[in-house]
Design an enzyme around this catalytic site. Structure first.
Site, short mmCIF file in Angstrom:
data_model
loop_
_atom_site.label_atom_id
_atom_site.label_comp_id
_atom_site.label_asym_id
_atom_site.label_seq_id
_atom_site.Cartn_x
_atom_site.Cartn_y
_atom_site.Cartn_z
N HIS A 187 -9.42 -77.64 90.40
CA HIS A 187 -9.60 -77.70 88.94
C HIS A 187 -10.93 -77.06 88.54
O HIS A 187 -10.97 -76.21 87.64
CB HIS A 187 -9.54 -79.17 88.50
CG HIS A 187 -9.80 -79.41 87.04
ND1 HIS A 187 -8.82 -79.82 86.18
CD2 HIS A 187 -10.93 -79.29 86.29
CE1 HIS A 187 -9.32 -79.95 84.96
NE2 HIS A 187 -10.61 -79.64 85.00
N GLU A 188 -12.00 -77.44 89.21
CA GLU A 188 -13.33 -76.93 88.83
C GLU A 188 -13.44 -75.44 89.09
O GLU A 188 -13.95 -74.69 88.26
CB GLU A 188 -14.43 -77.69 89.59
CG GLU A 188 -14.52 -79.18 89.24
CD GLU A 188 -14.63 -79.44 87.75
OE1 GLU A 188 -15.15 -78.58 87.03
OE2 GLU A 188 -14.17 -80.50 87.30
N HIS A 191 -11.82 -73.35 86.43
CA HIS A 191 -12.61 -73.13 85.21
C HIS A 191 -13.36 -71.79 85.30
O HIS A 191 -13.50 -71.08 84.30
CB HIS A 191 -13.59 -74.27 84.96
CG HIS A 191 -12.98 -75.45 84.27
ND1 HIS A 191 -12.28 -75.33 83.09
CD2 HIS A 191 -12.96 -76.77 84.58
CE1 HIS A 191 -11.85 -76.53 82.71
NE2 HIS A 191 -12.24 -77.42 83.60
N TYR A 202 -13.45 -73.51 74.71
CA TYR A 202 -13.39 -74.91 75.12
C TYR A 202 -13.44 -75.83 73.91
O TYR A 202 -14.36 -76.64 73.72
CB TYR A 202 -14.55 -75.20 76.07
CG TYR A 202 -14.28 -76.30 77.06
CD1 TYR A 202 -13.27 -76.16 78.01
CD2 TYR A 202 -15.03 -77.45 77.07
CE1 TYR A 202 -13.01 -77.16 78.93
CE2 TYR A 202 -14.79 -78.47 77.99
CZ TYR A 202 -13.78 -78.31 78.91
OH TYR A 202 -13.55 -79.31 79.82
N GLU A 211 -8.21 -76.59 79.97
CA GLU A 211 -8.09 -77.78 80.82
C GLU A 211 -6.77 -77.78 81.59
O GLU A 211 -6.72 -78.11 82.77
CB GLU A 211 -8.18 -79.05 79.98
CG GLU A 211 -9.58 -79.58 79.83
CD GLU A 211 -10.25 -79.74 81.18
OE1 GLU A 211 -9.68 -80.42 82.04
OE2 GLU A 211 -11.32 -79.17 81.39
N ASP A 284 -14.76 -85.21 72.89
CA ASP A 284 -14.19 -84.47 74.02
C ASP A 284 -13.80 -83.05 73.61
O ASP A 284 -12.73 -82.54 73.99
CB ASP A 284 -12.99 -85.26 74.58
CG ASP A 284 -12.42 -84.66 75.85
OD1 ASP A 284 -13.18 -84.05 76.62
OD2 ASP A 284 -11.19 -84.80 76.07
N HIS A 289 -9.36 -82.96 77.21
CA HIS A 289 -8.82 -83.65 78.40
C HIS A 289 -7.67 -84.58 78.04
O HIS A 289 -7.08 -85.21 78.91
CB HIS A 289 -9.92 -84.45 79.09
CG HIS A 289 -10.99 -83.60 79.70
ND1 HIS A 289 -12.13 -83.23 79.01
CD2 HIS A 289 -11.08 -83.01 80.91
CE1 HIS A 289 -12.88 -82.47 79.80
NE2 HIS A 289 -12.28 -82.31 80.94
ZN LIG Z 1 -11.82 -79.35 83.41
#
Ligand SMILES: [Zn+2]
Lengths: 378, 85
Positions: A187-188, A191, A202, A211, A284, A289
């Site tokens: 996931h990271e 990005h 974002y 996301e 957020d 998310h």
């Molecule tokens: Zn993320």
């Protein structure tokens, strides 16, 4: 035309042509037992995806390039020299980056679980992008993969800071260390890939798509590493992150958003599974998310309907959409959905069941794909 | 005394947490006037970072995790150690 940028032509020319028909490769990839025939399964998976961009672009390829194979050697050379350039640093419970280096590329395990999990997880993520999507690291130019572990005190998070991946140890009461789940590492890193491709902003829907890309490709990293079919996959994100005290199996469920946890302290998983329940919030970054549950479920539905494995079925369609020249940084769900339908049309054909599966997946979550669809084939 | 409410949103998990603490109104006013207001948004290209919203009286500040330091950091740490369930 979604796949006509110069970058795509380069990758088409560098692509090896496969003599095994894609449907057969898909069957081999799906049925070959990874333990009994790991080389066969791996080769089939790789050849299948390599063959896909060629099929996507074949109809539009200039006549002069058809049937010529001069790119093969160059592509092999390029792929053979690729390897991740990993550097894992330790912040020693401070919030100072990068921390001191504990493991470099090729070095033996250091015996620290977080450092070694980060190293292995980055390797598995690099492998998915390299072997399946023919991408050389985050920027397709071999960008070194830098990560920091043991960030902060009882730090309940993992993040991408624009240049590196950072993992906290968790507080030990609710969260365990964030490297325990390989899809979190995928996931990271994703990005970074999104930053270098679509650059999805974002905030709001484009942020929730950003996301979702990270969850989609993070899930594929885990499934690819385990050799799981779409039926075998758990479709959970962050399984194993919660301690035993928490009533929950994971942080998110792509298959059933909103059902991953229901806990006295944390409350209930707030992810919507349908556009009707889209959450409007200033927190957020506009609920990135939270609302990612909607496109996450669309991918899970499309992948399951197309069948086989996610990285050979729906994965390449989502990958083509993410790299489409017409996908804008502020794209909403409907625009991205349209890009996936356009990619599926090119890959599978206008009247194909697999293209219909992609359209149905989006409609099931309440999104009507907005992109102008290509003219039907004659 | 006034109540300071600190809400942390965002992060990989997307789970909001909230802590409160009591503070002398004069101490809060001094903090707000003395501390430089931090930039309200996270650095470009970053993702999954926490965002803190600190409210007291009619004042409300939004501070990205990357800029939570100095007196604001101390305030959040105080609230967390007092308010952890
Ligand atoms: Zn993320």
């Amino acid at each position: 035309m979604a796949l006509a940028s110069s970058e795509d032509w380069t990758s088409v020319l560098l692509m090896r042509c496969s003599i095994v028909p894609p449907y057969l490769l898909a069957r081999i990839a799906a049925s070959a037992d990874d333990r009994a025939m790991p080389v066969v399964a791996r080769a089939a998976r790789r050849a299948l995806v390599e063959s896909m961009p060629v099929r996507l672009a074949r109809n539009a390829a200039p006549e002069a390039f058809r049937g010529r194979d001069f790119g093969t050697e160059r592509r092999d050379l390029r792929a053979a020299t690729r390897s991740p350039q990993r550097t894992i640093s330790d912040a020693e419970s401070t919030e100072t980056l990068p921390g001191h280096v504990v493991r470099r590329e090729g070095a033996a395990p250091v015996g620290d679980a977080a450092a070694d999990e980060a190293y292995d997880g980055l390797g598995a993520t690099f492998a998915l992008y390299d072997e399946v999507f023919d991408r050389d690291s985050i920027d397709d130019r071999g960008l070194p993969l830098d990560a920091t572990v043991h960030y902060g005190e009882e730090y309940d998070n993992a993040f991408w800071d624009g240049t590196r991946m950072v993992f906290g140890d968790g507080d030990g009461e609710i969260f365990r260390r964030f490297t325990v789940s390989i899809d979190v590492i995928g996931h990271e890193l994703t990005h970074g890939v999104t930053q270098f491709t679509a650059g999805l902003l974002y905030q709001g829907q484009s942020g929730a798509l950003n996301e979702s890309m990270s969850d989609v490709f993070g899930a594929m990293v885990a499934q690819h590493q385990l050799g799981q079919s779409v039926e075998q996959a758990t479709w959970l994100i962050g399984a194993g992150l919660f301690t035993d005290r928490v009533e929950g199996v994971a942080l998110r469920s792509m298959k059933a958003p909103g059902t991953a946890y229901d806990d006295d302290i944390l409350g209930k998983d707030p992810q919507p599974a349908h556009m009707d329940e889209y959450v409007d919030t200033p927190d957020d970054d506009g609920g990135v998310h939270i609302n990612s549950g909607i496109p996450n479920r669309a991918f899970q539905l499309a992948a399951t309907a197309i069948g086989g494995t996610s990285w050979t079925g729906a994965g390449p369609v989502w990958w083509a959409a993410l790299r489409s020249a017409t996908l804008r940084p502020d794209a909403d769900f409907a625009a991205f959905a349209g890009e996936t339908v356009a990619a599926a049309t090119t890959a599978f054909g206008q009247g194909s069941l697999k293209r219909e599966a992609v359209v149905d997946a989006w409609r099931t979550v309440g999104i009507e794909p907005a992109h102008p669809l290509p003219e039907p084939a004659e | 005394m006034i109540t300071i409410t600190i809400t942390r949103t965002g992060g990989f998990a997307g789970i909001s947490r909230q802590w409160t603490l009591q503070m002398e109104a004069t101490e809060w006013r001094e903090l707000v006037s003395a501390a430089a207001p931090p930039p309200p948004s996270a650095p470009d290209g970053s993702a999954d970072r926490f965002v803190y919203r600190i409210r007291g009286g009619r004042r409300s500040l939004t501070i990205p995790d990357s800029h939570l330091d100095g007196p604001w950091r101390e305030l959040v740490d105080r609230a967390r150690s007092a308010g952890e369930p």
